[in-house]
Design a protein around this motif. Structure first.
Motif, mmCIF file in Angstrom:
data_model
loop_
_atom_site.group_PDB
_atom_site.id
_atom_site.type_symbol
_atom_site.label_atom_id
_atom_site.label_comp_id
_atom_site.label_asym_id
_atom_site.label_seq_id
_atom_site.Cartn_x
_atom_site.Cartn_y
_atom_site.Cartn_z
ATOM 1 N N TRP A 225 -10.179 3.007 1.833
ATOM 2 C CA TRP A 225 -10.423 3.513 3.187
ATOM 3 C C TRP A 225 -9.112 3.866 3.880
ATOM 4 N N MET A 226 -8.085 3.070 3.677
ATOM 5 C CA MET A 226 -6.768 3.355 4.244
ATOM 6 C C MET A 226 -6.222 4.674 3.713
ATOM 7 N N LEU A 227 -6.362 4.887 2.416
ATOM 8 C CA LEU A 227 -5.874 6.131 1.814
ATOM 9 C C LEU A 227 -6.597 7.350 2.372
ATOM 10 N N ALA A 228 -7.874 7.184 2.693
ATOM 11 C CA ALA A 228 -8.652 8.300 3.232
ATOM 12 C C ALA A 228 -8.378 8.542 4.714
ATOM 13 N N ASN A 229 -7.652 7.602 5.339
ATOM 14 C CA ASN A 229 -7.424 7.716 6.791
ATOM 15 C C ASN A 229 -5.948 7.516 7.138
ATOM 16 N N LEU A 230 -5.068 7.995 6.295
ATOM 17 C CA LEU A 230 -3.645 7.815 6.543
ATOM 18 C C LEU A 230 -3.185 8.489 7.837
#
Length: 322
Positions: A225-230
C-alpha cells in the motif's frame, strides 16, 4: 565504468578452493543478461584461478577455469565469490601471489565471504563493507580496520563493492548494471533472471531469531500500500492503522520483517521512485519530487544527495540514456 557495446566490460571472477557454488555462477548469469537496446552484450565474464588450477567446492565437484590470475590485468572489474573454508576465514590471510594480483584493479567486488579475501588483501581498510551475517563477528575480529555494516544487502564504496550472503550477490550485480547503464538495462536483466530489480530492507531481516509469541500479523500488505501511495503523505499512525496494529507493534514488526524502520524504508522507496523518473522521463524536478512523495525540489535534492551524492539534474545527466 561502462564501455561501448562493441567493447564489453570485462568482469574477471576469481575462483578459489572451497568456493560457494551459487556465488561462482551469479556473475556469469546476471552480467550475461545485460544487453543494449539493440541486443549487444554489455559485459564479458571470464573465470580464473591461481595457476589455472582446478578448484573444488563442498558440493563434491571441481571446476577448471580457463584463465590464471594474469587475466586480471585485462579486467575492468574483478569479483571474488564467497568461500566456505580456507586461511582467509581462519586467520585473515591469503597467499602473497593472490594478494598482489588483487591490488590496483579499477573496480573490485565480492559476494558473501569473498569479503574476507578482499580484506585480507588490504583492499577494505578504512572502508565500509559487508559480508554474510553469520560471519560478521569473525570478520570484525580479524579485520578491525574495516567499517563493517552487517545489516545491509550490499555496500557500494565506489571502486570497491561488497555484498552479504549468497543471493545478495544477485542484488549487487544488478546494482552494478544499473550504475553502469541505468535502470532500464538493469530492469531488463532482472526480468531475464526472474528476480526483482531491487529488494527491500537489509540482511537483518534474514538473521535467525524467533518472532514474538502470539504476534501473527505482518506488514507486507501495508508495504504494498505504501508503494502504491508514495506521492501522498504517510505518517506512522496511518501506516499502523492500515496494518490494524498499534504504532508500537507495527514499528517492531516492520523492523523485524525488513531490517529497517518504516520511515527509512519509505524514504528509500521514494528515492528509488525519483531515480526511476529522472532516468526514464523528461519531467521537471518539482514534478518528480511531487510524484515521489518528497513534496518539493529542495527535499528531493537533499534526499537524493544523501543517497547517491549528486543533485537531481546531475543524476539525470549521468544516467539518462538517449
Amino acid at each position: 565504468m561502462c564501455k561501448n557495446p562493441a567493447m564489453p566490460h570485462r568482469v574477471a571472477v576469481v575462483a578459489l578452493d572451497h568456493f560457494a557454488t551459487l556465488d561462482l555462477g551469479i556473475p556469469g548469469q546476471v552480467f550475461w543478461t545485460a544487453e543494449s537496446p539493440d541486443g549487444e552484450k554489455l559485459y564479458e565474464v571470464v573465470t580464473c584461478s591461481p595457476g589455472r588450477r582446478p578448484v573444488r567446492c563442498s558440493a563434491g565437484y571441481s571446476v577448471l577455469p580457463d584463465h590464471d590470475l594474469d587475466v586480471l590485468d585485462t579486467a575492468d572489474t574483478v569479483l571474488v565469490p564467497g568461500i566456505h573454508a580456507g586461511r582467509a576465514l581462519l586467520d585473515g590471510t591469503i597467499p602473497e601471489p593472490l594478494r598482489a594480483a588483487l591490488q590496483g584493479r579499477p573496480r573490485v567486488m565480492s559476494i558473501c565471504t569473498g569479503a574476507f579475501v578482499l580484506a585480507a588483501a588490504g583492499l577494505l581498510d578504512g572502508r565500509r563493507a559487508t559480508t554474510h551475517w553469520r560471519e560478521a563477528a569473525r570478520f570484525a575480529a580479524l579485520f578491525p580496520r574495516v567499517r563493517l555494516d552487517p545489516d545491509v544487502l550490499f555496500v557500494d564504496d565506489g571502486d570497491v563493492l561488497t555484498s552479504a550472503g549468497v543471493a545478495s550477490g544477485l542484488d549487487l550485480c544488478l546494482h552494478v548494471i544499473r550504475r553502469d547503464h541505468g535502470s532500464e538495462v538493469a530492469n531488463r536483466a532482472a526480468r531475464r533472471c526472474v528476480m526483482p530489480p531491487w529488494r527491500d530492507g537489509g540482511q537483518a531481516q534474514y538473521v535467525e531469531r524467533p518472532l514474538p509469541q502470539g504476534d501473527t500479523g505482518g506488514t507486507a500488505a501495508t508495504r504494498a500500500w505504501m508503494l502504491a501511495n508514495l506521492d501522498v503523505p504517510l505518517d506512522l499512525s496511518a501506516l499502523a492503522g492500515h496494518a490494524r496494529m498499534s504504532v508500537r507493534t507495527f514499528t517492531r514488526r516492520f523492523r523485524e520483517e525488513t531490517g529497517v524502520s518504516p520511515a527509512r524504508w519509505l524514504t528509500a522507496q521514494r528515492v528509488q521512485r525519483a531515480r526511476h523518473l529522472l532516468e526514464t522521463t523528461d519531467l521537471g524536478v518539482e514534478e518528480v519530487a511531487r510524484l515521489a512523495g518528497f513534496g518539493t525540489a529542495v527535499s528531493l535534492r537533499q534526499h537524493l544527495h544523501a543517497a547517491v551524492g549528486v543533485a537531481p539534474l546531475a543524476y539525470r545527466h549521468t544516467f539518462r540514456r538517449a
